[in-house]
Design an enzyme around this catalytic site. Structure first.
Site, mmCIF file in Angstrom:
data_model
loop_
_atom_site.group_PDB
_atom_site.id
_atom_site.type_symbol
_atom_site.label_atom_id
_atom_site.label_comp_id
_atom_site.label_asym_id
_atom_site.label_seq_id
_atom_site.Cartn_x
_atom_site.Cartn_y
_atom_site.Cartn_z
ATOM 1 N N GLY A 63 0.769 -1.239 0.000
ATOM 2 C CA GLY A 63 0.000 0.000 0.000
ATOM 3 C C GLY A 63 0.798 1.286 0.000
ATOM 4 O O GLY A 63 0.360 2.283 -0.546
ATOM 5 N N GLU B 270 4.349 4.092 5.919
ATOM 6 C CA GLU B 270 3.142 3.261 5.869
ATOM 7 C C GLU B 270 2.046 4.008 5.097
ATOM 8 O O GLU B 270 2.078 5.238 4.985
ATOM 9 C CB GLU B 270 2.743 2.985 7.338
ATOM 10 C CG GLU B 270 1.599 2.080 7.622
ATOM 11 C CD GLU B 270 1.576 0.712 6.974
ATOM 12 O OE1 GLU B 270 1.701 0.642 5.759
ATOM 13 O OE2 GLU B 270 1.340 -0.264 7.696
ATOM 14 N N ASP B 271 1.103 3.268 4.543
ATOM 15 C CA ASP B 271 0.002 3.923 3.822
ATOM 16 C C ASP B 271 -1.042 4.450 4.797
ATOM 17 O O ASP B 271 -1.504 5.573 4.690
ATOM 18 C CB ASP B 271 -0.643 2.980 2.796
ATOM 19 C CG ASP B 271 -1.104 1.651 3.377
ATOM 20 O OD1 ASP B 271 -0.834 1.362 4.571
ATOM 21 O OD2 ASP B 271 -1.749 0.870 2.645
ATOM 22 N N ASP C 187 -4.432 2.198 11.142
ATOM 23 C CA ASP C 187 -5.831 2.029 11.529
ATOM 24 C C ASP C 187 -5.849 1.669 13.025
ATOM 25 O O ASP C 187 -5.780 2.556 13.872
ATOM 26 C CB ASP C 187 -6.413 0.930 10.623
ATOM 27 C CG ASP C 187 -7.899 0.720 10.790
ATOM 28 O OD1 ASP C 187 -8.617 1.689 11.032
ATOM 29 O OD2 ASP C 187 -8.355 -0.434 10.663
ATOM 30 N N LYS D 110 -6.027 7.019 11.167
ATOM 31 C CA LYS D 110 -7.396 7.025 11.697
ATOM 32 C C LYS D 110 -7.298 7.072 13.219
ATOM 33 O O LYS D 110 -7.269 6.024 13.880
ATOM 34 C CB LYS D 110 -8.134 5.753 11.277
ATOM 35 C CG LYS D 110 -8.381 5.616 9.776
ATOM 36 C CD LYS D 110 -9.110 4.312 9.482
ATOM 37 C CE LYS D 110 -9.386 4.118 8.017
ATOM 38 N NZ LYS D 110 -9.881 2.764 7.719
ATOM 39 N N ARG E 172 -5.550 0.545 -6.563
ATOM 40 C CA ARG E 172 -4.283 1.143 -6.086
ATOM 41 C C ARG E 172 -3.782 2.232 -7.032
ATOM 42 O O ARG E 172 -3.060 3.133 -6.630
ATOM 43 C CB ARG E 172 -3.190 0.066 -5.979
ATOM 44 C CG ARG E 172 -3.434 -0.975 -4.905
ATOM 45 C CD ARG E 172 -2.152 -1.762 -4.668
ATOM 46 N NE ARG E 172 -2.368 -3.017 -3.958
ATOM 47 C CZ ARG E 172 -2.423 -3.132 -2.647
ATOM 48 N NH1 ARG E 172 -2.280 -2.071 -1.889
ATOM 49 N NH2 ARG E 172 -2.605 -4.320 -2.094
#
Ligand code: 5GP
Length: 180
Positions: free
Chosen positions: A48, A102-103, A106, A134, A169
């Site tokens: 990602g 990192e993408d 969460d 998030k 993507r």
């Protein structure tokens, strides 16, 4: 508003590619300032984060290295997470100032496990940059990214490297699942 359909789900445009570029530039500026005189090792978490890493790394004006890793996180118990390296880490992190790219963070389970691993391997320092964060979903305090592109609500997003069933993507903007 532009929308796309991926595998029968509708996603609405949420952040344009221009806004993404602006937020990436701001993160690069902060990293360049904070790591002045240092030679950080940046570790891109595949798949990602490849697009974010590419855009970010072009704007890093340090004597920085980049390497790549694939991770799989799993829940060991309710309170402890762990992470498995699906590809080896080819660079020795001992004594290095590591920045994980990192993408999205969460729950933080993946980053919690990976940060722990890097510290066990003797990294001098470990920080995380995540394009998306998030905050309301975070369960592991040590997984909080220091350099965040954008904080978003706990909704499922797609594009700019992030997938839905491996698709989407390639979308240059960020999209959010409709009705999510
Ligand atoms: P965590 O370990 O922080 O709970 O989850 C991190 C991973 O979950 C990310 O690297 C990503 O693969 C996946 N993920 C979490 N939220 C989203 C989302 O909104 N969209 C997509 N495409 N992947 C997500």
């Amino acid at each position: 508003m532009q929308s796309v359909e991926v595998n029968g789900r509708v996603f609405d445009e949420y952040v344009t590619s221009q806004e993404i570029a602006q937020s990436v530039a701001k993160v690069a500026e902060r990293i360049n300032a904070d790591y002045a005189g240092k030679a950080p090792l940046m570790i891109c978490v595949l798949n990602g984060a490849f697009m974010y890493a590419s855009d970010l790394f072009k704007q890093i004006e340090l004597s920085a290295e980049i390497t790549f890793v694939r991770l799989k996180s799993y829940e060991g118990t309710k309170t402890t997470g762990d992470v498995k390296l699906l590809t080896p880490l080819y660079v020795d992190v001992k004594g290095r100032d590591v920045i994980v790219i990192e993408d999205i963070v969460d729950t933080g389970l993946t980053m919690h496990g990976f940060v722990k691993y890097l510290k066990e391997q003797g990294a001098n320092s470990v920080e995380i940059t995540s394009f998306l964060f998030k905050p309301d979903a975070l369960q592991y305090a040590d997984a909080e990214p220091k350099y965040v592109g954008m904080s978003i609500p706990t909704k499922f997003v797609l594009g700019y490297g992030l997938d839905y069933d491996e698709l989407g993507r390639n979308l240059p903007s960020l999209y959010v699942l409709r009705g999510n």
